[in-house]
Design an enzyme around this catalytic site. Structure first.
Site, PDB file in Angstrom:
ATOM      1  N   ASP A 124       1.026  -9.640   5.486  1.00  0.00           N
ATOM      2  CA  ASP A 124       0.057  -8.665   5.937  1.00  0.00           C
ATOM      3  C   ASP A 124      -1.157  -9.489   6.380  1.00  0.00           C
ATOM      4  O   ASP A 124      -1.373 -10.586   5.878  1.00  0.00           O
ATOM      5  CB  ASP A 124      -0.277  -7.770   4.736  1.00  0.00           C
ATOM      6  CG  ASP A 124      -1.397  -6.826   5.038  1.00  0.00           C
ATOM      7  OD1 ASP A 124      -1.343  -6.196   6.098  1.00  0.00           O
ATOM      8  OD2 ASP A 124      -2.320  -6.733   4.217  1.00  0.00           O
ATOM      9  N   ASP A 131      -1.304  -7.240  -0.234  1.00  0.00           N
ATOM     10  CA  ASP A 131      -2.261  -7.151  -1.329  1.00  0.00           C
ATOM     11  C   ASP A 131      -1.947  -5.968  -2.242  1.00  0.00           C
ATOM     12  O   ASP A 131      -2.631  -5.718  -3.198  1.00  0.00           O
ATOM     13  CB  ASP A 131      -3.703  -7.092  -0.827  1.00  0.00           C
ATOM     14  CG  ASP A 131      -3.897  -5.972   0.178  1.00  0.00           C
ATOM     15  OD1 ASP A 131      -3.037  -5.082   0.252  1.00  0.00           O
ATOM     16  OD2 ASP A 131      -4.912  -5.991   0.894  1.00  0.00           O
ATOM     17  N   ASP A 137       0.170  -1.667   1.180  1.00  0.00           N
ATOM     18  CA  ASP A 137       1.417  -2.214   1.705  1.00  0.00           C
ATOM     19  C   ASP A 137       2.613  -1.878   0.835  1.00  0.00           C
ATOM     20  O   ASP A 137       3.673  -2.486   0.966  1.00  0.00           O
ATOM     21  CB  ASP A 137       1.309  -3.737   1.828  1.00  0.00           C
ATOM     22  CG  ASP A 137       0.178  -4.130   2.743  1.00  0.00           C
ATOM     23  OD1 ASP A 137       0.073  -3.524   3.814  1.00  0.00           O
ATOM     24  OD2 ASP A 137      -0.599  -5.027   2.382  1.00  0.00           O
TER      25      ASP A 137
END
Ligand code: ADP
Ligand code: MG
Length: 638
Positions: free
Chosen positions: A331, A531, A535
């Protein structure tokens, strides 16, 4: 997934197993040796039988116990095979050799128990790091109380150099804190009023007053210990296969042993004693003791190693999965970047002043948990703006937010959010937007219900360790991909800075899941690093979900398969290195134990291997395999 909560440690006559286990081999040896020498000097048969009986009991007690437990489930295991072999030796008048077998069997059992306990306890020892008492304010006084008696919102005093007794928030004072116990990073971090501190970490040179935020049994440290213990109870795939294998193989050995006695004596007319003796030896050396212990010995140690360095594997299966990873997807915001973006531009287009624009935007963003939102709110607070209340707040994942503030229906987010609603920003705003994006800034447009209000830009910086991590992972031959909901231009800028192989921008959360599938088809098993906050679907969809910064967020601890406690990407390198090494050690162990079994089986027939020698080879290989696994406790990544 199968979970065995506690390891199989039982007791005999009310004494803990690991307390008597080391004594039994000694007892076996003493009784056996005494009997052996008395036998040579012609002692009475009854005395000899008693002594050998004692040796058999001491050496075989736990084996028999374990063997019978398995038998009760209508299964056979190796323990039973060992007991049968020892009884067989006694039956043909070779009790001394049976004692040798049981002595070495119980000795290696005790050693195994000790070594496995060491791996397990490597983690629970972490709890000892926490001081047993805390200095807490009760009324006007400071009292020392046991940490278990602390209540939420108690005020605790922590002096320089002391360990924190509990998780809490600093009320006043400042200090540098060594958080190695949680994150594996010994470089102290600066902590001051409002920051969180964790039980077990070490206070630096400041005196702090801390408000208790978690009870003793809920601290991050306590949860880590519990999670790792559960992880160690969960079996790796290889181990589950071996468990099944042990069943069938043990039954096969018993059958084969019967045939090895029956065919030569009944059909070929061989002598009974040497044939039976050889069959017993074969039964011992063919038993897969080393094979069965090879995997758990390695996996337990590897999980313990990770936990001590701030890498939590949620089970052996995940450790094995990490070793097969070919591609890692990151990400962007908060993972490759620091996730602490600073607001660089506040630009109004029309009616409002800059302060007004910021004030309204902050009102809406205050309800969002996104990294970008924090930048807006922090800036508004720093500027001393009075932020109004927002109503009808709605988070639009991957797009932005919507909320009603002072009568205006605000929309804040990326260009896609507006494109989807058929809204086009005025030309000069579009031009600014593109310029800012080309410079790597994330731009949020602000719309006020029926007219444009302006735009905000933030600049997020790459994590300082990002480039080194990318290089280290490339050296391991891993493909690296960046996935982001941010714009193509910004994404490209960051991807080039970080040095990743590919990037995909403008992704909605569900696009990320689909892309993971594509990448897996293209390159092989995939890990997703995020994190953990927004996500979660991607973390779940990947073969391995890895969350960063677990020490801060509960979500990360819950959703991922692997948690990096420290906010440091470089720990990925250790994660991969450790998993690979563990896989190597498992294979070494499997290959070695199979080779030993083969060699011993052949020599049993080729050179009439004596039973004691066969036992030495068999038990010796078991201990070697366990010790080889224990090496993983000390693994350090290059
Ligand atoms: P990333 O993959 O970079 O973590 P996200 O999927 O979380 O990105 O968000 C994608 C984009 O959506 C952001 O770059 C931003 O433009 C927009 N966005 C998301 N949340 C917000 C918010 N709270 N305020 C403004 N914009 C947002
Ligand atoms: Mg994100």
């Amino acid at each position: 997934m199968e979970t065995t909560a506690a390891p199989p440690r039982d007791s005999l006559l009310g004494i803990e197993r690991n307390q008597i286990e080391p004594v039994l081999p000694i007892l076996t040896l003493l009784a056996g040796l005494t009997a052996f020498f008395l036998e040579r000097n012609g002692a009475p048969a009854a005395l000899l039988a008693g002594l050998y009986g004692l040796a058999y009991l001491a050496g075989g007690a736990f084996g028999l116990l374990d063997g019978l437990k398995t038998l009760a489930k209508r299964q056979v295991d190796i323990d039973l095979l060992m007991i049968l072999a020892a009884l067989g030796a006694a039956a043909i008048g070779r009790p001394a050799e049976g004692v040798t077998l049981l002595f070495l069997f119980s000795l290696s059992g005790a050693l195994e128990g000790y070594a496995m306990d060491r791996s397990r306890k490597a983690i629970s020892k972490l709890l000892d790091l926490r001081p047993p008492t805390a200095r807490v304010r009760r009324g006007a006084e400071w009292l020392d109380v046991a940490v278990e008696e602390l209540r939420l919102a108690d005020r605790v005093q922590v002096r320089p150099g002391e360990r924190f007794p509990i998780d809490g928030r600093i009320l006043n004072g400042e200090s540098h804190v060594d958080q190695a116990a949680i994150t594996g990073e010994s470089l102290p971090v600066y902590r001051t009023t409002g920051d969180n501190v964790f039980a077990g970490t070490v206070n630096g040179n400041g005196s702090l007053e801390v408000e208790v935020t978690h009870l003793a049994q809920d601290t991050t440290l306590a949860r880590i210990v519990k999670m790792v213990e559960e992880a160690q109870g969960r079996k790796a795939k290889t181990q589950r296969r071996l468990d099944v294998f042990e069943q069938y193989y043990s039954a096969f050995i018993i059958g084969a042993t019967v045939l090895l006695v029956a065919i030569p004596t009944l059909i070929l007319g061989h002598e009974f004693h040497p044939t039976f003796y050889r069959a017993m030896t074969w039964m011992v050396v063919a038993s897969p003791c080393a094979l069965v212990i090879s995997t758990p010995a390695s996996i337990l140690s590897a999980i313990a190693n990770g936990a001590r360095r701030g890498v939590l594997f949620k089970g052996g299966a995940h450790l094995e999965a990490v070793a097969t990873i070919k591609v890692i997807a990151f990400d962007k915001t908060g993972t490759l970047t620091t996730g602490q973006p600073g607001l660089t531009h506040v630009q109004t287009c029309c009616e409002l002043s800059e302060a007004e624009l910021l004030r309204l935007a902050a009102a809406a963003e205050r309800r969002s948990e996104h990294h970008l939102a924090r930048a807006v709110v922090e800036r508004a607070e720093a500027d001393g703006l009075k932020i109004p209340e927002a109503e009808d707040f709605e988070a639009l994942p991957g797009l932005g937010v919507a909320a009603r503030v002072e009568g205006r229906a605000l929309l804040i987010g990326n260009p896609r959010l507006f494109r989807e609603r058929g809204l086009t920003p005025p030309p000069e705003m579009q031009a600014t937007l593109e310029t800012l994006q080309a410079e790597g800034r994330t731009v949020m447009l602000v719309y006020g219900g029926d007219n444009w209000l302006g735009l905000l830009a933030v600049e997020d910086t790459l994590r300082p360790e990002a480039v080194a991590t990318v290089e280290a992972l490339h050296r391991r031959g891993i493909k690296l991909v960046m996935l982001t909901g941010d714009n193509e231009r910004v994404a490209g800028h960051m991807a080039r800075l970080a040095g990743v192989d590919e990037f995909h921008a403008d992704l909605m959360p569900e696009d990320k899941v689909r892309l993971l599938e594509d990448l897996r088809k293209k390159y092989g098993p995939i890990a997703m690093v995020g994190d953990g906050v927004n996500d979660a679907p991607a973390l779940a969809a990947a073969d391995v979900g890895i969350a960063m910064g677990g020490a801060g967020t509960d979500v990360a601890l819950e959703t991922a398969d692997v948690v990096l406690m420290a906010d440091n990407l470089m720990h990925l390198n250790h994660t991969l290195g450790l998993a690979k090494r563990a896989q190597q050690v498992v294979w070494q162990n499997l290959a070695f134990s199979m080779a030993v079994i083969l060699v011993l089986m052949i020599t049993t027939f080729a050179i009439d291997l004596p039973l004691p020698l066969g036992v030495v080879g068999h038990e010796g290989s078991t201990v070697i395999v366990v010790l080889n696994g224990l090496r993983l406790l000390g693994y350090k990544s290059a």
